[in-house]
Motif scaffolding. Structure first.
Motif, PDB file in Angstrom:
ATOM      1  N   ILE A   4      82.903  16.776  36.965  1.00  0.00           N
ATOM      2  CA  ILE A   4      83.304  17.307  35.663  1.00  0.00           C
ATOM      3  C   ILE A   4      84.642  16.722  35.255  1.00  0.00           C
ATOM      4  O   ILE A   4      85.575  16.626  36.061  1.00  0.00           O
ATOM      5  CB  ILE A   4      83.393  18.846  35.704  1.00  0.00           C
ATOM      6  N   LEU A   5      84.748  16.331  33.987  1.00  0.00           N
ATOM      7  CA  LEU A   5      86.013  15.855  33.422  1.00  0.00           C
ATOM      8  C   LEU A   5      86.597  16.973  32.562  1.00  0.00           C
ATOM      9  O   LEU A   5      85.927  17.500  31.670  1.00  0.00           O
ATOM     10  CB  LEU A   5      85.787  14.605  32.565  1.00  0.00           C
ATOM     11  N   GLY A  34      94.222  13.240  24.634  1.00  0.00           N
ATOM     12  CA  GLY A  34      92.916  12.960  24.058  1.00  0.00           C
ATOM     13  C   GLY A  34      92.461  11.529  24.247  1.00  0.00           C
ATOM     14  O   GLY A  34      91.326  11.275  24.666  1.00  0.00           O
ATOM     15  N   GLN A  35      93.331  10.578  23.959  1.00  0.00           N
ATOM     16  CA  GLN A  35      92.961   9.168  24.077  1.00  0.00           C
ATOM     17  C   GLN A  35      92.712   8.780  25.522  1.00  0.00           C
ATOM     18  O   GLN A  35      91.727   8.100  25.845  1.00  0.00           O
ATOM     19  CB  GLN A  35      94.062   8.285  23.477  1.00  0.00           C
ATOM     20  N   ALA A  36      93.579   9.240  26.416  1.00  0.00           N
ATOM     21  CA  ALA A  36      93.414   8.932  27.837  1.00  0.00           C
ATOM     22  C   ALA A  36      92.142   9.590  28.382  1.00  0.00           C
ATOM     23  O   ALA A  36      91.409   8.991  29.183  1.00  0.00           O
ATOM     24  CB  ALA A  36      94.632   9.408  28.623  1.00  0.00           C
ATOM     25  N   GLY A  37      91.870  10.808  27.932  1.00  0.00           N
ATOM     26  CA  GLY A  37      90.653  11.497  28.357  1.00  0.00           C
ATOM     27  C   GLY A  37      89.406  10.777  27.875  1.00  0.00           C
ATOM     28  O   GLY A  37      88.425  10.655  28.609  1.00  0.00           O
ATOM     29  N   LEU A  48      79.417  16.616  33.161  1.00  0.00           N
ATOM     30  CA  LEU A  48      79.814  17.488  32.057  1.00  0.00           C
ATOM     31  C   LEU A  48      81.284  17.252  31.735  1.00  0.00           C
ATOM     32  O   LEU A  48      82.070  16.893  32.609  1.00  0.00           O
ATOM     33  CB  LEU A  48      79.576  18.958  32.428  1.00  0.00           C
ATOM     34  N   ILE A  49      81.639  17.465  30.472  1.00  0.00           N
ATOM     35  CA  ILE A  49      83.033  17.345  30.033  1.00  0.00           C
ATOM     36  C   ILE A  49      83.464  18.666  29.409  1.00  0.00           C
ATOM     37  O   ILE A  49      82.777  19.206  28.533  1.00  0.00           O
ATOM     38  CB  ILE A  49      83.202  16.208  29.013  1.00  0.00           C
ATOM     39  N   LEU A  50      84.589  19.208  29.871  1.00  0.00           N
ATOM     40  CA  LEU A  50      85.234  20.347  29.229  1.00  0.00           C
ATOM     41  C   LEU A  50      86.310  19.784  28.324  1.00  0.00           C
ATOM     42  O   LEU A  50      87.250  19.133  28.794  1.00  0.00           O
ATOM     43  CB  LEU A  50      85.847  21.284  30.275  1.00  0.00           C
ATOM     44  N   LEU A  58      94.731  12.268  20.290  1.00  0.00           N
ATOM     45  CA  LEU A  58      93.419  12.319  19.647  1.00  0.00           C
ATOM     46  C   LEU A  58      92.862  13.721  19.865  1.00  0.00           C
ATOM     47  O   LEU A  58      92.771  14.172  21.003  1.00  0.00           O
ATOM     48  CB  LEU A  58      92.504  11.274  20.295  1.00  0.00           C
ATOM     49  N   ASP A  59      92.519  14.421  18.772  1.00  0.00           N
ATOM     50  CA  ASP A  59      92.044  15.797  18.959  1.00  0.00           C
ATOM     51  C   ASP A  59      90.616  15.820  19.488  1.00  0.00           C
ATOM     52  O   ASP A  59      89.913  14.809  19.529  1.00  0.00           O
ATOM     53  CB  ASP A  59      92.175  16.617  17.673  1.00  0.00           C
TER      54      ASP A  59
END
Length: 232
Positions: A4-5, A34-37, A48-50, A58-59
């Motif tokens: 999970i990220l 946001g951008q790094a994620g 899955l991503i939370l 980045l929103d």
């Protein structure tokens, strides 16, 4: 082990999630930007991503939009906002579920399990049929690819799932509430307009005349169906 990220800018929430997730059957990566994620999500394969709604750089809405251009990874959005517009927007751009802060860890874990399980079941069902073809429309279910007149059509995950569901059952009428329940996993009562938005976007991509659709038909008073009269 499922991976999970977590893309969240609150370090306390990240710490809390890591403690509870890694104590079960998951491993986690995390990012507070946001951008790094987004870069992590694009570079790696996650189950899955939370995704937090409010992020630096980045929103969450933009991260979700960009992910949906190339990735089908399930997304649960986390938001401190309770306004309906945020929930609807998240669902319409491709999020699979949402949780409003503050949230119960037990409920979040249940949602995570449900979304991952639903995705696994959907993929298994899709794998029982490799492709569908109706006239000039070709659906490669295994590769999640759609061709119209031999040209690739880019669909979001929910648009693709709607198309596969209805094309697999031509002539079968689906109400908006049924489609919500099947595609989004449970009944979002009052969110029927989310189905309408997805159907309209899907039609815009595969229909030559939106006013007189050939593939996805409206059944007045009921919902939608895939045209059973198209030759295979």
């Amino acid at each position: 082990m499922k991976k999970i990220l977590v893309i969240e800018d609150d370090p306390e929430i990240i710490k809390l999630l890591e403690i509870h997730l890694t104590n079960t059957i998951y491993s986690t990566d995390s990012s507070m930007d946001g951008q790094a994620g987004l870069e992590l999500a694009l570079k790696n394969d996650y189950d899955l991503i939370l995704l937090d709604l409010t992020l630096p750089s980045l929103d969450g809405i933009e991260v979700c939009k960009k992910l949906r251009e190339t990735k089908n990874t399930p997304i649960i959005m986390l938001t401190a906002k309770s306004e309906e517009i945020d929930r609807v927007l998240g669902l319409e751009i491709g999020a699979d579920d949402y949780m409003t802060k503050p949230f119960s860890i037990r409920e979040l874990l249940a949602r995570i399990k449900a979304v991952i399980r639903r995705t696994s079941v959907t993929n298994h069902k899709e794998n029982t049929i490799s492709s569908l073809s109706y006239g000039s429309l070709f659906i490669d279910i295994l590769k999640r690819k759609v061709l119209l007149n031999e040209e690739k059509i880019e669909l979001s995950p929910k648009e693709f799932e709607l198309l596969v569901l209805m094309a697999s059952n031509p002539g079968r009428n689906y109400s908006r509430s049924e489609l919500l329940n099947i595609i989004w996993g449970y009944n979002f009562e009052g969110y029927e307009h989310t189905v309408n938005s997805h159907i309209n976007r899907l039609r815009a991509k595969i229909e030559s005349d939106m006013a007189h659709p050939n593939y996805i038909l409206t059944t007045w008073g009921v919902g939608y169906k895939f045209n059973e009269d198209i030759s295979l």
